[in-house]
Design an enzyme around this catalytic site. Structure first.
Site, PDB file in Angstrom:
ATOM      1  N   ASN A   9       0.869  -1.175   0.000  1.00 16.51           N
ATOM      2  CA  ASN A   9       0.000   0.000   0.000  1.00 16.51           C
ATOM      3  C   ASN A   9       0.908   1.228   0.000  1.00 16.51           C
ATOM      4  O   ASN A   9       1.484   1.569   1.029  1.00 16.51           O
ATOM      5  CB  ASN A   9      -0.907  -0.024   1.231  1.00 16.51           C
ATOM      6  CG  ASN A   9      -1.786   1.214   1.319  1.00 16.51           C
ATOM      7  OD1 ASN A   9      -1.811   2.036   0.403  1.00 16.51           O
ATOM      8  ND2 ASN A   9      -2.503   1.352   2.426  1.00 16.51           N
ATOM      9  N   TRP A  10       1.034   1.833  -1.170  1.00 19.46           N
ATOM     10  CA  TRP A  10       1.959   2.970  -1.280  1.00 19.46           C
ATOM     11  C   TRP A  10       1.417   4.219  -0.600  1.00 19.46           C
ATOM     12  O   TRP A  10       2.143   5.190  -0.416  1.00 19.46           O
ATOM     13  CB  TRP A  10       2.212   3.294  -2.750  1.00 19.46           C
ATOM     14  CG  TRP A  10       2.990   2.262  -3.518  1.00 19.46           C
ATOM     15  CD1 TRP A  10       3.410   1.026  -3.069  1.00 19.46           C
ATOM     16  CD2 TRP A  10       3.461   2.378  -4.863  1.00 19.46           C
ATOM     17  NE1 TRP A  10       4.098   0.377  -4.059  1.00 19.46           N
ATOM     18  CE2 TRP A  10       4.145   1.186  -5.181  1.00 19.46           C
ATOM     19  CE3 TRP A  10       3.361   3.371  -5.831  1.00 19.46           C
ATOM     20  CZ2 TRP A  10       4.729   0.969  -6.434  1.00 19.46           C
ATOM     21  CZ3 TRP A  10       3.940   3.157  -7.077  1.00 19.46           C
ATOM     22  CH2 TRP A  10       4.628   1.967  -7.368  1.00 19.46           C
ATOM     23  N   LYS A  11       0.129   4.246  -0.293  1.00 22.61           N
ATOM     24  CA  LYS A  11      -0.516   5.436   0.280  1.00 22.61           C
ATOM     25  C   LYS A  11      -0.263   6.638  -0.652  1.00 22.61           C
ATOM     26  O   LYS A  11      -0.188   6.448  -1.859  1.00 22.61           O
ATOM     27  CB  LYS A  11      -0.044   5.658   1.718  1.00 22.61           C
ATOM     28  CG  LYS A  11      -0.191   4.360   2.552  1.00 22.61           C
ATOM     29  CD  LYS A  11      -0.022   4.535   4.007  1.00 22.61           C
ATOM     30  CE  LYS A  11      -0.184   3.175   4.698  1.00 22.61           C
ATOM     31  NZ  LYS A  11      -0.138   3.258   6.153  1.00 22.61           N
ATOM     32  N   HIS A  94      -9.485   1.179   4.926  1.00 29.74           N
ATOM     33  CA  HIS A  94      -8.204   1.425   5.601  1.00 29.74           C
ATOM     34  C   HIS A  94      -8.418   2.394   6.772  1.00 29.74           C
ATOM     35  O   HIS A  94      -9.220   3.325   6.679  1.00 29.74           O
ATOM     36  CB  HIS A  94      -7.182   2.000   4.611  1.00 29.74           C
ATOM     37  CG  HIS A  94      -5.800   1.953   5.171  1.00 29.74           C
ATOM     38  ND1 HIS A  94      -5.356   2.875   6.085  1.00 29.74           N
ATOM     39  CD2 HIS A  94      -4.795   1.068   4.997  1.00 29.74           C
ATOM     40  CE1 HIS A  94      -4.111   2.562   6.440  1.00 29.74           C
ATOM     41  NE2 HIS A  94      -3.748   1.475   5.790  1.00 29.74           N
ATOM     42  N   GLU A  96      -6.786   4.799   7.770  1.00 28.68           N
ATOM     43  CA  GLU A  96      -6.569   6.213   7.443  1.00 28.68           C
ATOM     44  C   GLU A  96      -7.801   6.802   6.755  1.00 28.68           C
ATOM     45  O   GLU A  96      -8.130   7.972   6.954  1.00 28.68           O
ATOM     46  CB  GLU A  96      -5.306   6.359   6.575  1.00 28.68           C
ATOM     47  CG  GLU A  96      -4.054   6.111   7.413  1.00 28.68           C
ATOM     48  CD  GLU A  96      -2.902   5.462   6.681  1.00 28.68           C
ATOM     49  OE1 GLU A  96      -2.887   5.458   5.436  1.00 28.68           O
ATOM     50  OE2 GLU A  96      -2.004   4.928   7.373  1.00 28.68           O
ATOM     51  N   GLU A 166      -5.446  -4.732  10.535  1.00 26.45           N
ATOM     52  CA  GLU A 166      -4.395  -3.738  10.724  1.00 26.45           C
ATOM     53  C   GLU A 166      -4.655  -2.967  12.013  1.00 26.45           C
ATOM     54  O   GLU A 166      -5.420  -1.985  12.008  1.00 26.45           O
ATOM     55  CB  GLU A 166      -4.378  -2.754   9.545  1.00 26.45           C
ATOM     56  CG  GLU A 166      -4.092  -3.390   8.204  1.00 26.45           C
ATOM     57  CD  GLU A 166      -3.533  -2.370   7.205  1.00 26.45           C
ATOM     58  OE1 GLU A 166      -2.459  -2.629   6.671  1.00 26.45           O
ATOM     59  OE2 GLU A 166      -4.143  -1.318   7.013  1.00 26.45           O
ATOM     60  N   GLY A 172       2.636   2.328  10.690  1.00 30.96           N
ATOM     61  CA  GLY A 172       3.592   3.422  10.514  1.00 30.96           C
ATOM     62  C   GLY A 172       4.310   3.814  11.793  1.00 30.96           C
ATOM     63  O   GLY A 172       4.948   4.859  11.850  1.00 30.96           O
ATOM     64  N   SER A 212       3.537  -2.159  10.171  1.00 33.91           N
ATOM     65  CA  SER A 212       4.992  -2.249  10.327  1.00 33.91           C
ATOM     66  C   SER A 212       5.564  -3.615   9.955  1.00 33.91           C
ATOM     67  O   SER A 212       6.483  -4.110  10.621  1.00 33.91           O
ATOM     68  CB  SER A 212       5.399  -1.840  11.755  1.00 33.91           C
ATOM     69  OG  SER A 212       4.981  -0.521  12.028  1.00 33.91           O
ATOM     70  N   GLY A 233       2.885  -1.164   4.179  1.00 36.44           N
ATOM     71  CA  GLY A 233       2.948   0.256   3.854  1.00 36.44           C
ATOM     72  C   GLY A 233       4.368   0.675   3.511  1.00 36.44           C
ATOM     73  O   GLY A 233       4.863   0.430   2.407  1.00 36.44           O
ATOM     74  N   GLY A 234       5.056   1.268   4.470  1.00 34.27           N
ATOM     75  CA  GLY A 234       6.384   1.849   4.256  1.00 34.27           C
ATOM     76  C   GLY A 234       7.353   0.944   3.498  1.00 34.27           C
ATOM     77  O   GLY A 234       8.019   1.396   2.547  1.00 34.27           O
TER      78      GLY A 234
HETATM   79  P1  13P Z   1       3.136   0.359   7.569  1.00 37.72           P
HETATM   80  O1  13P Z   1       3.621  -0.961   6.982  1.00 37.72           O
HETATM   81  O2  13P Z   1       3.886   1.537   7.049  1.00 37.72           O
HETATM   82  O3  13P Z   1       3.020   0.295   9.043  1.00 37.72           O
HETATM   83  O4  13P Z   1       1.631   0.559   7.001  1.00 37.72           O
HETATM   84  C1  13P Z   1       0.722  -0.458   7.145  1.00 37.72           C
HETATM   85  C2  13P Z   1      -0.495  -0.114   6.370  1.00 37.72           C
HETATM   86  O5  13P Z   1      -1.227   0.781   6.747  1.00 37.72           O
HETATM   87  C3  13P Z   1      -0.776  -0.872   5.153  1.00 37.72           C
HETATM   88  O6  13P Z   1      -2.045  -0.608   4.669  1.00 37.72           O
END
Ligand code: 13P
Length: 249
Positions: A9-11, A94, A96, A166, A172, A212, A233-234
């Site tokens: 997930n590149w966000k 998600h 967010e 999640e 994050g 994470s 994510g990251g």
């Molecule tokens: P991180 O891997 O950066 O913690 O993000 C997780 C995430 O929100 C994937 O959708």
């Protein structure tokens, strides 16, 4: 048999040329056979990414979509628009989106209906906040998120649903839920599904973990019996790290 899936997930990261560069790098990597790989990327880059990944095993996904078929919804994107450019998978729910864009369980139920009506595959996210875990209400909280957004579905509709647990406190933050905590929750998720449907359905759904996930912890997480992969994510912004996670099964 459940699918093993690792989705990045590149966000809201990477401009068009950076996106092209990262996909080019991903195309040089070797992913273990049998693991389904997806990247959920910004709307703006989706069409180019579908073309760039044609003929590879990388599935390009959207990070969101609107629940309506079309209309006066300034700034929004519909399922049909995604479908037209060849995007067949969408992340919904998600944390967010829930936190910053006020997406509720009920709204997400509508979005899921629209996605399924358009024959899209949904990666549905949910998870508790730190306070829920501290007050030991995390299991009930997650059960309510699943019930409120998904329990209206009939059994055959579940063929197009992947779940992603999640925990908000692990996203994050560098703080990963422990493999034991994740396994406990994933077993609980299957038990919740079995109460409404049956054990066969509960055992057939892929349940991913997100929060994470890194090359250093993915192996231990994926080794748990009810964990079918990760939503990353990251670490998905780096081709080598993402590939190491994919190859952690
Ligand atoms: P991180 O891997 O950066 O913690 O993000 C997780 C995430 O929100 C994937 O959708």
């Amino acid at each position: 048999m459940r699918k093993q899936i690792v989705a990045g997930n590149w966000k809201m990261n990477l401009n068009a040329s950076e996106s092209e560069e990262l996909i080019a790098e991903l195309k040089t990597q070797t992913f273990n056979d049998g693991v389904h790989v997806a990247i959920a990327i910004p709307y703006l880059h989706l069409a180019a990414a579908v073309v760039q990944t044609a003929g590879t095993s990388i599935n390009v996904a959207a990070q969101n979509m609107h629940q309506a078929a079309s209309g006066a919804f300034t700034g929004e994107v519909s399922a049909a628009m995604l479908e037209e450019i060849g995007v067949k998978t969408v992340i919904l729910g998600h944390s967010e989106r829930r936190a910053y864009f006020c997406e509720t369980d009920a709204l997400l139920a509508e979005k899921i209906n629209t996605a399924l009506k358009n024959e899209m595959h949904v990666i549905f996210c949910f998870g508790e906040e730190l306070e829920d875990r501290k007050s030991e209400s995390h299991l009930d909280f997650v059960a309510s998120q699943i019930k409120n957004s998904l329990f209206h579905l009939n059994e055959s509709q579940w063929e197009n649903i992947t779940l992603a647990y999640e925990p908000v406190w692990a996203i994050g933050t560098g703080e990963t839920a422990s493999p034991v905590q994740v396994q406990e929750m994933h077993a609980h998720i299957r038990a919740v599904l079995a109460t409404k449907y049956d054990d066969v359905l509960a055992q057939s759904i892929s349940v991913l973990y997100g929060g994470s996930v890194k090359p250093a912890n993915a192996k231990e997480i994926f080794a748990q019996k009810d964990i079918d992969g990760g939503l990353v994510g990251g670490a998905s912004l780096n081709a080598v790290d993402f590939t190491a996670i994919v190859n952690s099964f």
